[in-house]
Design a protein around this motif. Structure first.
Motif, mmCIF file in Angstrom:
data_model
loop_
_atom_site.group_PDB
_atom_site.id
_atom_site.type_symbol
_atom_site.label_atom_id
_atom_site.label_comp_id
_atom_site.label_asym_id
_atom_site.label_seq_id
_atom_site.Cartn_x
_atom_site.Cartn_y
_atom_site.Cartn_z
ATOM 1 N N TRP A 209 0.513 5.700 5.131
ATOM 2 C CA TRP A 209 0.857 4.287 5.262
ATOM 3 C C TRP A 209 2.089 4.075 6.130
ATOM 4 O O TRP A 209 2.272 3.014 6.723
ATOM 5 N N ARG A 210 2.953 5.120 6.249
ATOM 6 C CA ARG A 210 4.127 4.973 7.102
ATOM 7 C C ARG A 210 3.723 4.901 8.574
ATOM 8 O O ARG A 210 4.254 4.085 9.336
ATOM 9 N N ARG A 211 2.800 5.783 8.962
ATOM 10 C CA ARG A 211 2.302 5.720 10.341
ATOM 11 C C ARG A 211 1.515 4.438 10.570
ATOM 12 O O ARG A 211 1.527 3.866 11.665
ATOM 13 N N ALA A 212 0.843 3.962 9.532
ATOM 14 C CA ALA A 212 0.117 2.698 9.646
ATOM 15 C C ALA A 212 1.083 1.546 9.915
ATOM 16 O O ALA A 212 0.817 0.659 10.731
ATOM 17 N N LEU A 213 2.237 1.565 9.254
ATOM 18 C CA LEU A 213 3.231 0.519 9.479
ATOM 19 C C LEU A 213 3.791 0.574 10.899
ATOM 20 O O LEU A 213 4.088 -0.465 11.504
ATOM 21 N N LEU A 214 3.957 1.791 11.439
ATOM 22 C CA LEU A 214 4.451 1.910 12.806
ATOM 23 C C LEU A 214 3.501 1.261 13.812
ATOM 24 O O LEU A 214 3.937 0.788 14.861
ATOM 25 N N CYS A 215 2.219 1.241 13.503
ATOM 26 C CA CYS A 215 1.243 0.616 14.408
ATOM 27 C C CYS A 215 1.494 -0.885 14.550
ATOM 28 O O CYS A 215 1.069 -1.499 15.535
ATOM 29 N N PHE A 216 2.160 -1.480 13.564
ATOM 30 C CA PHE A 216 2.409 -2.921 13.609
ATOM 31 C C PHE A 216 3.672 -3.271 14.408
ATOM 32 O O PHE A 216 3.914 -4.453 14.663
#
Length: 329
Positions: A209-216
């Motif tokens: 989920w941390r890498r997912a947040l970076l996508c935003f």
């Protein structure tokens, strides 16, 4: 956002010619911007007489009485006025007034019959000044099985909240506030739902989920840049400016996913792919900046600013953050 010039007026969605703007300015100068400085107040009732009684009740509770209460009165108020009229013009006053008038008639050489209408006026039964003003101005509106009295009052007039009188207040300022509140509420709900959905999908895909947040990061920076440009340039943001946010979220996340996935696979970051997709998008939406219509222009400004910022963040800022995160792990 106090530093952004928001305009939620419906006129802000229209673009008219220079001649029309000049005519509107002249009209406002002649009328004192009457439609912008006033509001409509509708007082309801089952029939016209009840609507007038409610108007009189409301007028008594306001700081300044409603002007129409002096021209249109209920049957009860008319009876009270007639009683006061009869009480004032008693026999003694009528006799004295007619003696004075007769003396003046003799002095001026007028016939006594010249003042007969005046005597009839002060001695008549019923309303001595009864007339139907609706032939000149009709404030009554029939709707929904009832009747409403329409009043035009100043925009800053304070209408008591708890009067017990059924009423409706309509003004441009009120409409603007309702529109602003509804737009912000709907955009907030839509953006929150999109963010939650995209985050869930990316967290499932990337398993982090941390890498997912970076996508935003690119899309949030793009939205912030749009507000910064509005604040710096002083451009007016109408309702259509908020329509680009869902699109910026989708495009910005798209660029972020490119960078994160490429880093995950151990290759170089896809600068050319992101640049190619972003530049073609900028070319399309950038053309809207040439539009004279306010809606098209603000949508073009939002999309162009947001996509450009998202592209820069994806290519220059996101890769170093991913490298730092890998070293930390």
């Amino acid at each position: 956002l106090p530093f952004v010039n928001f305009n939620f007026a419906l006129d802000a969605l229209n673009t008219v010619s220079a001649g029309c703007r000049i005519d509107r300015a002249e009209f406002d100068a002649l009328t004192g911007s009457v439609e912008r400085r006033n509001q409509f107040l509708f007082v309801h009732g089952a029939d016209a007489d009840e609507a007038l009684r409610n108007t009189e009740i409301l007028s008594a509770q306001m700081n300044s009485p409603l002007p129409l209460t002096k021209l249109f009165v209920s049957k009860k108020r008319a009876a009270e006025n007639n009683a006061k009229w009869r009480e004032f013009w008693d026999e003694k006053k009528i006799t004295g007034a007619m003696l004075t008038v007769s003396g003046a008639a003799q002095t001026l050489g007028l016939k006594p019959q010249a003042f007969a209408p005046f005597e009839k006026f002060i001695t008549a039964d019923g309303d001595p000044v009864a007339c139907d003003l609706r032939e000149i101005y009709d404030p009554f509106i029939v709707s929904g099985g009832g009747v409403a009295v329409a009043h035009i009052i100043p925009e800053n007039a304070v209408v008591p909240a708890d009067t017990g009188v059924p009423l409706t207040v309509v003004s441009q300022q009120k409409i603007h506030r309702v529109l602003a509140r509804e737009v912000f509420r709907n955009i907030s709900v839509i953006m929150a739902a999109l963010f939650a959905l995209c985050l869930a999908l990316l967290a499932r895909l990337l398993r982090d989920w941390r890498r997912a947040l970076l996508c935003f990061l690119p899309c949030w920076c793009g939205m912030a840049a749009f507000f910064v440009v509005l604040a710096v340039s002083g451009a007016e943001c109408n309702l259509s400016g908020f329509f680009v946010f869902p699109m910026l979220l989708g495009l910005g996340v798209n660029y972020g996913v490119f960078m994160v996935r490429q880093r995950e696979r151990g290759g170089t970051h896809p600068t050319r792919a992101v640049l190619a997709t972003a530049l073609t998008t900028l070319a399309g939406f950038g053309a809207l900046l040439l539009a004279e219509h306010k809606v098209l222009f603000i949508m073009g400004l939002g999309a162009f600013t947001g996509v450009l910022t998202a592209m820069i963040v994806s290519v220059l800022i996101l890769p170093p953050l991913l490298v730092c995160r890998s070293k930390t792990q």
